[in-house]
Design an enzyme around this catalytic site. Structure first.
Site, PDB file in Angstrom:
ATOM      1  N   LYS A 188      44.604  42.984  -2.013  1.00  0.00           N
ATOM      2  CA  LYS A 188      45.032  43.239  -3.407  1.00  0.00           C
ATOM      3  C   LYS A 188      44.469  44.578  -3.878  1.00  0.00           C
ATOM      4  O   LYS A 188      45.156  45.359  -4.541  1.00  0.00           O
ATOM      5  CB  LYS A 188      44.525  42.108  -4.325  1.00  0.00           C
ATOM      6  CG  LYS A 188      45.172  40.767  -4.030  1.00  0.00           C
ATOM      7  CD  LYS A 188      44.406  39.600  -4.644  1.00  0.00           C
ATOM      8  CE  LYS A 188      44.837  38.295  -3.969  1.00  0.00           C
ATOM      9  NZ  LYS A 188      43.923  37.181  -4.221  1.00  0.00           N
TER      10      LYS A 188
ATOM     11  N   THR B  62      41.416  38.229   1.110  1.00  0.00           N
ATOM     12  CA  THR B  62      42.722  38.612   0.559  1.00  0.00           C
ATOM     13  C   THR B  62      42.520  39.555  -0.632  1.00  0.00           C
ATOM     14  O   THR B  62      43.399  40.360  -0.936  1.00  0.00           O
ATOM     15  CB  THR B  62      43.534  37.369   0.106  1.00  0.00           C
ATOM     16  OG1 THR B  62      42.653  36.496  -0.591  1.00  0.00           O
ATOM     17  CG2 THR B  62      44.167  36.662   1.287  1.00  0.00           C
TER      18      THR B  62
ATOM     19  N   LYS C 285      28.842  36.948   2.355  1.00  0.00           N
ATOM     20  CA  LYS C 285      29.647  38.022   1.746  1.00  0.00           C
ATOM     21  C   LYS C 285      28.760  39.206   1.343  1.00  0.00           C
ATOM     22  O   LYS C 285      29.229  40.270   1.025  1.00  0.00           O
ATOM     23  CB  LYS C 285      30.428  37.490   0.545  1.00  0.00           C
ATOM     24  CG  LYS C 285      31.488  36.445   0.939  1.00  0.00           C
ATOM     25  CD  LYS C 285      32.270  35.953  -0.250  1.00  0.00           C
ATOM     26  CE  LYS C 285      33.125  34.734   0.049  1.00  0.00           C
ATOM     27  NZ  LYS C 285      34.443  35.049   0.596  1.00  0.00           N
TER      28      LYS C 285
ATOM     29  N   HIS D 191      40.641  28.170   8.267  1.00  0.00           N
ATOM     30  CA  HIS D 191      40.323  29.273   7.350  1.00  0.00           C
ATOM     31  C   HIS D 191      38.865  29.714   7.412  1.00  0.00           C
ATOM     32  O   HIS D 191      38.439  30.526   6.610  1.00  0.00           O
ATOM     33  CB  HIS D 191      40.637  28.884   5.907  1.00  0.00           C
ATOM     34  CG  HIS D 191      42.092  28.757   5.625  1.00  0.00           C
ATOM     35  ND1 HIS D 191      42.869  29.802   5.185  1.00  0.00           N
ATOM     36  CD2 HIS D 191      42.928  27.699   5.746  1.00  0.00           C
ATOM     37  CE1 HIS D 191      44.119  29.394   5.022  1.00  0.00           C
ATOM     38  NE2 HIS D 191      44.178  28.115   5.355  1.00  0.00           N
TER      39      HIS D 191
ATOM     40  N   LYS E  10      34.487  38.279  -5.679  1.00  0.00           N
ATOM     41  CA  LYS E  10      34.750  37.193  -4.745  1.00  0.00           C
ATOM     42  C   LYS E  10      33.719  36.104  -5.009  1.00  0.00           C
ATOM     43  O   LYS E  10      32.814  36.296  -5.807  1.00  0.00           O
ATOM     44  CB  LYS E  10      34.649  37.672  -3.299  1.00  0.00           C
ATOM     45  CG  LYS E  10      33.388  38.514  -2.999  1.00  0.00           C
ATOM     46  CD  LYS E  10      33.396  39.088  -1.591  1.00  0.00           C
ATOM     47  CE  LYS E  10      34.236  40.321  -1.441  1.00  0.00           C
ATOM     48  NZ  LYS E  10      35.328  40.177  -0.530  1.00  0.00           N
ATOM     49  N   ARG E  11      33.840  34.956  -4.316  1.00  0.00           N
ATOM     50  CA  ARG E  11      32.810  33.937  -4.472  1.00  0.00           C
ATOM     51  C   ARG E  11      31.445  34.488  -4.063  1.00  0.00           C
ATOM     52  O   ARG E  11      31.363  35.395  -3.239  1.00  0.00           O
ATOM     53  CB  ARG E  11      33.144  32.720  -3.586  1.00  0.00           C
ATOM     54  CG  ARG E  11      34.207  31.827  -4.155  1.00  0.00           C
ATOM     55  CD  ARG E  11      33.806  31.246  -5.482  1.00  0.00           C
ATOM     56  NE  ARG E  11      32.795  30.218  -5.338  1.00  0.00           N
ATOM     57  CZ  ARG E  11      32.994  28.930  -5.613  1.00  0.00           C
ATOM     58  NH1 ARG E  11      34.157  28.524  -6.093  1.00  0.00           N
ATOM     59  NH2 ARG E  11      32.036  28.048  -5.452  1.00  0.00           N
TER      60      ARG E  11
HETATM   61  O1  CBF Z   1      42.485  32.208   4.326  1.00  0.00           O
HETATM   62  C1  CBF Z   1      42.220  32.315   2.981  1.00  0.00           C
HETATM   63  C2  CBF Z   1      40.747  32.535   2.730  1.00  0.00           C
HETATM   64  O2  CBF Z   1      40.078  31.312   2.954  1.00  0.00           O
HETATM   65  C3  CBF Z   1      38.670  31.348   2.703  1.00  0.00           C
HETATM   66  O3  CBF Z   1      38.434  31.704   1.362  1.00  0.00           O
HETATM   67  C4  CBF Z   1      38.093  29.949   2.898  1.00  0.00           C
HETATM   68  O4  CBF Z   1      37.825  29.270   1.958  1.00  0.00           O
HETATM   69  N1  CBF Z   1      37.920  29.477   4.092  1.00  0.00           N
HETATM   70  C5  CBF Z   1      38.017  32.367   3.628  1.00  0.00           C
HETATM   71  O5  CBF Z   1      36.641  32.437   3.371  1.00  0.00           O
HETATM   72  C6  CBF Z   1      38.675  33.741   3.447  1.00  0.00           C
HETATM   73  O6  CBF Z   1      38.173  34.646   4.398  1.00  0.00           O
HETATM   74  C7  CBF Z   1      40.178  33.627   3.625  1.00  0.00           C
HETATM   75  O7  CBF Z   1      40.794  34.840   3.305  1.00  0.00           O
END
Ligand code: CBF
Length: 797
Positions: free
Chosen positions: A649, A645, A544, A352, A538-539
């Site tokens: 949304k 994601t 970001k 991820h 988002k975080r």
């Molecule tokens: O795939 C789900 C999401 O995972 C993360 O949040 C993560 O913690 N690695 C990514 O940063 C996101 O880009 C991703 O959509």
């Protein structure tokens, strides 16, 4: 489920539990009755469903994840059971407002962000699509911290969710499991062959709690099993008698820490011993239980991969590989080669993130004493793998491929070697994995790597979060899209229908008004629902680039105040949690608040722009913000956001993406075309080239008047006695994610946004196209790909 049946059950519960009728019950009592009644109903459905599965013996998937950000469950369950409307009416007849009852439920924060929310979207989608799946994780007593903003600074408070959240859980005391830590390993040659014994270990009890997952109008009910850690025996009396007091209560101390709290870090890996314990704890409990059940049913584990697909969600559950090996070797007597074949056929791994700091590495010195047997198995896997690489005639260095290197265990490498499939989460991310991050592995295992682009649970993010839009769409194009989001493309036929476009805008306005009221109540800031709602939720992380967004706002402030700019009014909405130890992220939160304060104090500027930071971002808050957004800020540095994601949304709810070609933005761009999105900034190869060439942020400062004036202005800013020189210094000397390199292009894209918004009808059409083309981002599509291409599981008939 019939309304009457539910009513009777609720009333029976109230009578039995509290000795009252619904007329005299409190909201809290009604909440408990509803939660318990729904749980009971799902348990009954689950029983029937399990009987069916037992008959067919069909293959199931097990999704192992340290995080599941489930969101509130009550509304989701009533929606899925198809009784939400009826229950609302029934409660209204008895003077209760269902929305107020929903608000009593805590939002279980068992995850940090995208990764955890994705896991929950997948459980929902798998269940609604009738796939048999179980999620495995930890019953954290405290979820992600509650964020409070004090004078612009983030403060963290514990979030004890179980008090009111427990009513959704089923305690399964029949399925407790022992998990062992520390001790030492004795290897012996006996007449039965080579045996391994783990001695003097500390025993922890894993106690299972099940959260039942409902599907939309299906008979399928799946389970999210959450393990709680308990000391198996209070004190170790032998040690106690010998005077070894601290050791005698070791198990209690370990147990109470393991499931105490979720690690509040996103996209970073804090190499803490407790995290290793958490990971091994839930993996070992889950695998022991699953292997035992399989063996009891089939009398062998040789056919494990025919019935079981195990999924490693990011590297956190990677210890599943050596743990399954341990069970096969030590407990069930398989030889190494057979055990390895079973293991690798059963596991698959999703990566991820490519952020180096999030690819977990454990120090051998920390790991080995804690899990001596698991360590010895990883060592053996590494030895055999490195030899195999040599045998392939490839001259990769150990640094490129080894699992143990430089006294560290690299969990991504372990996951790749131990799995039959590895996937990324968007096209771009999966390409980066094979071309760069895991290039050597892709050359060694060319058929292992693939892509499954992420998806979202559209029934929650549209059906429940935006009932106004969902019900209008049902009227207009029928309700097929609820079950199958690809059907939402019928909306494209109405692109030139002025009435439809106007109606959609009316709905957006309603959602903006609702959010404006929420903003007023939580922050005291009055915002104009006619202004552009420009959203970045988002975080908080440097990559970001919330900072880039903030820089643009400062630029606008200057232009309005000193250069006569009179832009289309805009409300910039932020919501983000920063990891507790991430100071730069916290500084950015403070900076955003200070800009907000500076604007609020300026009579002229505040007529045009506002900045709102909504505290404590979580699923429930996202459900309020997302339907109200006009602009979806997806402005990460190209190549850094694996997928995203929130972008999906927001698109589904008609927001237009303002983004870089990063993660799934690339696929959103493909889906809506150039005319319905605002793309800016460097692309991944350009970013890589710039890094390679040596990025010099001050060159951008010297060469761009806009950057120079903005940064110079920040140096003059004093808000609440604080200056922000450190922001400028950071940007000029580090700017780790190249905000300055993308600044001019971002400003230009923002100008285009403002200009486009003035043509209401055009904007409405663009928004419609976004909603209409969001079909491919349904989690139903993603899970169908996992089911077919990776897990090889079928729907339950
Ligand atoms: O795939 C789900 C999401 O995972 C993360 O949040 C993560 O913690 N690695 C990514 O940063 C996101 O880009 C991703 O959509």
């Amino acid at each position: 489920m019939k309304q009457q049946e539910l009513e009777q059950r609720i009333e029976k519960y109230l009578k039995r539990q509290f000795g009252i009728t619904i007329q005299s019950a409190s909201k809290r009592q009604v909440y408990e009755a509803l939660m318990s009644t729904v749980r009971e109903k799902l348990s009954e459905k689950k029983f029937v469903y399990e009987q069916e599965l037992k008959k067919t013996k069909q293959k199931r998937a097990y999704y192992m994840s340290m995080e599941f950000l489930v969101g509130r469950t009550l509304r989701n369950n009533l929606f899925n059971l198809g009784v939400e409307k009826e229950i609302k009416e029934y409660l209204a007849e008895n003077n209760f407002d269902l929305d107020e009852i929903y608000d009593i439920e805590p939002d279980p924060g068992l995850g940090n962000g995208g990764l955890g929310r994705l896991a929950s979207c997948y459980l929902d989608a798998l269940t609604s699509s009738d796939y048999p799946v179980t999620g495995f994780s930890i019953l954290y007593e405290y979820g992600i911290f509650k964020q409070v903003i004090n004078n612009g600074w983030q403060q963290e408070f514990p979030d004890y969710w179980l008090d009111l959240g427990k009513y959704g859980l089923v305690y399964r005391n029949d399925e407790e499991i022992e998990v062992r830590f520390y001790g030492h390993v004795e290897e012996k040659m006996t007449e039965n062959g080579f045996t391994v014994e783990h001695k003097d270990y500390t025993s922890i009890q894993a106690e299972p709690y099940d959260l039942l997952i409902s599907g939309y109008k299906t008979k399928t009910v799946n389970t999210l099993r959450l393990w709680e850690a308990k000391a198996k025996t209070g004190f170790n009396m032998k040690l106690f008698e010998r005077g070894e007091y601290s050791k005698s209560s070791e198990a209690e101390a370990i147990a109470s820490s393991i499931s105490k709290l979720l690690y509040p870090a996103d996209s970073t890996n804090e190499g803490k011993e407790l995290r290793i314990k958490q990971q091994y704890f839930f993996i070992s409990a889950s695998l022991q239980q699953l292997v035992k059940n399989h063996y009891n049913e089939f009398g062998t584990l040789e056919n494990l991969s025919e019935h079981v697909a195990l999924h490693i969600n990011d590297t956190h559950p990677a210890m599943g590989v050596p743990e399954l090996m341990r069970l096969l070797l030590d407990e069930y007597g398989y030889y190494w080669d057979k055990a390895w074949e079973i293991t690798t056929k059963t596991f698959a791994y999703t990566n991820h993130t490519i952020m180096a700091e999030a690819l977990e590495k454990w120090s051998v010195d920390l790991f080995k004493p804690l899990l001596p047997r698991i360590y010895s198995i990883i060592e053996e896997i590494n030895k055999r793998f490195c030899q195999w690489v040599i045998d392939q005639g490839k001259d990769y260095t150990l640094e490129e491929t080894a699992i143990i290197y430089d006294n560290q265990i690299r969990m991504a490498n372990l996951s790749i070697v131990g799995s039959h499939n590895v996937n990324g989460v968007s096209k771009l991310h999966s390409d980066i994995l094979v071309e760069s991050t895991f290039r050597a592995f892709n050359e060694l295992y060319p058929s292992k790597f693939g892509n499954v682009t992420n998806g979202i649970a559209h029934r929650r993010w549209l059906g429940q979060a935006n009932p106004e839009l969902a019900s209008y769409l049902k009227e207009l194009i029928g309700d097929d899209f609820v079950k199958d989001l690809s059907k939402i493309s019928k909306l494209n036929d109405y692109k030139n229908d002025k009435k439809v476009v106007a109606k959609l805008q009316e709905i957006k306005k309603i959602k903006k008004e609702q959010l404006a009221t929420y903003i007023q109540n939580t922050t005291g800031i009055t915002v104009n629902p006619e202004s552009i709602f420009d959203v970045q939720v988002k975080r908080l992380h440097e990559y970001k680039r919330q900072l880039l967004n903030a820089l643009h706002i400062v630029y606008l402030y200057r232009e309005i105040k000193y250069n006569g700019l009179r832009p289309v009014p805009r409300t910039f909405i932020f919501a983000a949690k920063a990891s507790s130890g991430y100071q730069m992220a916290k500084n950015i939160i403070k900076f955003i608040h200070s800009i907000s304060q500076m604007i609020e104090c300026d009579e002229l500027v505040r007529e045009y722009i506002k900045v709102v930071f909504l505290p404590d971002y979580k699923v429930t808050l996202a459900e309020k913000i997302i339907p109200a957004a006009d602009i979806s800020e997806q402005i990460s540095q190209a190549g850094k956001e694996a997928s995203g994601t929130g972008n999906m949304k927001l698109m589904l709810n008609g927001a237009l993406t303002l983004g870089t070609l990063d993660g799934a933005n690339v696929e959103i761009h493909e889906a809506v075309g150039d005319d319905n999105i605002f793309i800016f900034g460097l692309e991944t190869p350009e970013v890589d080239a710039l890094y390679a060439h040596g990025y010099k942020p001050w060159e951008y400062y010297n060469n761009s008047v806009k950057i120079k004036e903005t940064l110079d202005f920040i140096r003059t800013m004093t808000v609440g006695g604080m200056n922000f020189n450190f922001i400028v210094d950071y940007l000029l000397t580090q700017d780790n994610y190249m905000c300055l390199a993308d600044f001019e292009s971002y400003v230009a894209a923002q100008e285009k946004v403002a200009e486009t918004y003035q043509d209401k009808e055009k904007w409405g059409q663009m928004s419609l196209v976004n909603t209409a083309n969001a079909g491919i981002f349904s989690a139903d599509r993603s899970v169908a790909e996992y089911a077919k291409d990776i897990w090889n599981i079928k729907k339950v008939k």
